[in-house]
Scaffold this active site. Structure first.
Site, PDB file in Angstrom:
ATOM      1  N   GLY A  44       3.990  -0.836   9.892  1.00 10.02           N
ATOM      2  CA  GLY A  44       4.705  -1.021   8.624  1.00 10.02           C
ATOM      3  C   GLY A  44       6.193  -0.785   8.795  1.00 10.02           C
ATOM      4  O   GLY A  44       6.601   0.012   9.635  1.00 10.02           O
ATOM      5  N   ASP A  97       6.096   8.278   6.057  1.00  9.65           N
ATOM      6  CA  ASP A  97       5.133   9.351   5.747  1.00  9.65           C
ATOM      7  C   ASP A  97       5.511  10.691   6.383  1.00  9.65           C
ATOM      8  O   ASP A  97       4.967  11.720   6.002  1.00  9.65           O
ATOM      9  CB  ASP A  97       3.730   8.959   6.243  1.00  9.65           C
ATOM     10  CG  ASP A  97       3.261   7.641   5.656  1.00  9.65           C
ATOM     11  OD1 ASP A  97       3.709   7.302   4.548  1.00  9.65           O
ATOM     12  OD2 ASP A  97       2.450   6.948   6.309  1.00  9.65           O
ATOM     13  N   ARG A 150      -0.131   8.282   3.074  1.00  5.07           N
ATOM     14  CA  ARG A 150      -1.421   8.300   3.794  1.00  5.07           C
ATOM     15  C   ARG A 150      -2.096   9.661   3.639  1.00  5.07           C
ATOM     16  O   ARG A 150      -2.242  10.145   2.532  1.00  5.07           O
ATOM     17  CB  ARG A 150      -1.220   7.980   5.284  1.00  5.07           C
ATOM     18  CG  ARG A 150      -0.877   6.558   5.563  1.00  5.07           C
ATOM     19  CD  ARG A 150      -1.235   6.150   6.953  1.00  5.07           C
ATOM     20  NE  ARG A 150      -0.671   7.034   7.970  1.00  5.07           N
ATOM     21  CZ  ARG A 150      -0.837   6.871   9.259  1.00  5.07           C
ATOM     22  NH1 ARG A 150      -1.559   5.865   9.712  1.00  5.07           N
ATOM     23  NH2 ARG A 150      -0.294   7.692  10.124  1.00  5.07           N
ATOM     24  N   HIS A 193       5.261   0.021  -2.557  1.00  4.42           N
ATOM     25  CA  HIS A 193       6.171  -0.363  -1.476  1.00  4.42           C
ATOM     26  C   HIS A 193       7.644  -0.233  -1.829  1.00  4.42           C
ATOM     27  O   HIS A 193       8.492  -0.392  -0.952  1.00  4.42           O
ATOM     28  CB  HIS A 193       5.841  -1.775  -0.995  1.00  4.42           C
ATOM     29  CG  HIS A 193       4.515  -1.819  -0.301  1.00  4.42           C
ATOM     30  ND1 HIS A 193       3.338  -1.882  -0.997  1.00  4.42           N
ATOM     31  CD2 HIS A 193       4.183  -1.740   1.008  1.00  4.42           C
ATOM     32  CE1 HIS A 193       2.330  -1.864  -0.139  1.00  4.42           C
ATOM     33  NE2 HIS A 193       2.810  -1.783   1.080  1.00  4.42           N
TER      34      HIS A 193
HETATM   35  O1  F6P Z   1       2.432   4.409   6.672  1.00  2.91           O
HETATM   36  C1  F6P Z   1       3.324   3.912   5.743  1.00  2.91           C
HETATM   37  C2  F6P Z   1       2.611   3.440   4.505  1.00  2.91           C
HETATM   38  O2  F6P Z   1       3.580   2.965   3.592  1.00  2.91           O
HETATM   39  C3  F6P Z   1       1.708   4.476   3.860  1.00  2.91           C
HETATM   40  O3  F6P Z   1       2.399   5.435   3.126  1.00  2.91           O
HETATM   41  C4  F6P Z   1       0.811   3.583   3.035  1.00  2.91           C
HETATM   42  O4  F6P Z   1      -0.436   4.204   2.825  1.00  2.91           O
HETATM   43  C5  F6P Z   1       0.643   2.372   3.909  1.00  2.91           C
HETATM   44  O5  F6P Z   1       1.739   2.358   4.803  1.00  2.91           O
HETATM   45  C6  F6P Z   1       0.608   1.061   3.158  1.00  2.91           C
HETATM   46  O6  F6P Z   1       0.333   0.063   4.063  1.00  2.91           O
HETATM   47  P1  F6P Z   1       0.497  -1.487   3.752  1.00  2.91           P
HETATM   48  O7  F6P Z   1       1.968  -1.800   3.800  1.00  2.91           O
HETATM   49  O8  F6P Z   1      -0.280  -2.149   4.822  1.00  2.91           O
HETATM   50  O9  F6P Z   1      -0.062  -1.728   2.381  1.00  2.91           O
END
Ligand code: F6P
Length: 357
Positions: free
Chosen positions: A15, A135, A179, A279
């Site tokens: 990510g 995170d 997370r 996001h």
């Molecule tokens: O690890 C970064 C993070 O933004 C977490 O906080 C979140 O759970 C996850 O990635 C979200 O992932 P994605 O962008 O795949 O939805």
């Protein structure tokens, strides 16, 4: 290999997060200016190594990106040369590496990216890792860049929710990312003045959260709750938003804020509303702190490449950059420790962690 013939690849995996471009700039400019290296950017993380997509990076290519969010190279969540749709294509990737003439790779990513990157070292592509994640949950580093930017967004959101909560006499629930670790909710909650902070490391007692909200209904008239996506009640599990089979991290958390809202509504007179920040916490310009940290990490990674310190990841120890073996980091999570002083800070100020009485 003389320094001037050094050719270094750089990629961003997993990510995105604010500060990736500052690292790319830091690595590129340091390598060019200190050892006269050539730098090549691999596009979309390990997918670029599979699909043979790369481009040269020089000082001009990285000019003006210091404060840009995202990553100019693009990234990919699932790409894994050792299991590409179940097939190991690492030999093909190494052919591409030899064609490019890469001597080393700087991999910027989280625990998943680190564990894949480290498998290239024995194949002949030595790796230096740079940790990233909003995170702040990577082992052995006190801070990851991107975290401060995410905390700033949470704090800003809580400040905005406070005025509307106060006006309507409502309970406002703000769900953060993070997370399995509660760092974003804990620091964001403290910075934004949350009345209740719920994190995965401290399973919460719903009755206690209800008690705090009822007490505040009578006195202050409103309550701000900051809940991490991985938070869970003492008698329940985490709320999973979706399963992504191909991802190295197949579980996506999310939705606990709405679950909590429904539970609270049954017991409170006040209306309850939930905001899931999502996001928004990952996008946009990095804070000055993250720009500086990311730049330092990039500079240090370049030094490690020049000194041949491979198979290691840059970390922040105290206020200095250092490095640890990548295998000490891969597939591990750094949670908020049981007795972390910020937990004490919170409870001493009267912030509830929803702990059983
Ligand atoms: O690890 C970064 C993070 O933004 C977490 O906080 C979140 O759970 C996850 O990635 C979200 O992932 P994605 O962008 O795949 O939805």
């Amino acid at each position: 290999m003389s320094s001037s013939s050094l050719h270094v690849g750089i990629l961003t995996g997993g990510g995105d997060c604010p500060g990736l471009n500052a690292v790319i700039r830091g690595v590129t400019n340091s390598l060019i200016k200190t050892v006269g290296a050539r730098v090549t950017g691999i596009e979309r993380g390990f997918m670029g190594m599979i699909e043979r997509r790369s481009r040269p990076l020089d000082s001009e290519a990285v000019a003006g990106i210091l404060n840009q969010g995202g990553t100019i190279l693009g990234t990919h969540n699932f790409a894994n040369p050792f299991s590409c749709n179940g097939v190991d294509v690492s030999d093909k990737v190494m052919e591409y590496v030899r064609e490019l003439g890469l001597d080393a790779l700087v991999a910027i990513g989280g625990d998943g990216t680190m564990s894949i990157a480290n498998r290239f070292t024995p194949l002949g592509l030595p790796v230096v890792g740079v940790p990233k994640t909003i995170d702040n949950d990577l082992m052995h580093t006190e801070r990851t860049f991107g975290f401060d930017s995410a905390v700033a967004i949470v704090a800003e959101a809580l400040a905005r929710l406070e005025t509307t909560a106060r006006s309507h006499g409502r309970v406002m629930v703000l769900e953060t990312m993070g997370r399995y670790a509660g760092w974003i909710a804990l620091e964001g909650g403290l910075a934004g003045g949350a009345d209740v902070i719920l994190i995965p490391e401290k399973p919460y007692d719903l009755n206690e959260v209800i008690r705090v909200c009822k007490e505040r209904e009578k006195k202050q008239g409103y309550t701000l709750i900051c809940i991490a996506e991985g938070a869970r009640p003492i008698d329940g599990g985490m709320v999973v938003a979706k399963h992504l089979e191909n991802s190295p991290d197949p579980i996506r958390l999310g939705g606990v804020g709405n679950v909590l809202r429904q539970q609270l509504e049954q017991h409170l007179e006040s209306e309850v509303r939930t905001t899931q920040l999502g996001h928004v916490q990952r996008g946009g310009t990095p804070t000055p702190y993250d720009r500086v940290l990311a730049t330092r990490f990039g500079w240090y990674a370049a030094k490690m490449v020049a000194n041949g310190e491979f198979g290691r990841m840059v970390v922040l120890k105290g206020d200095e950059c250092a490095s640890v073996p990548i295998e000490d980091v891969a597939n591990r999570t750094r949670n908020v420790p049981e007795n972390h002083s910020l937990l004490d800070v919170a409870t001493s100020l009267g912030v509830s962690l929803g702990l059983p009485a």
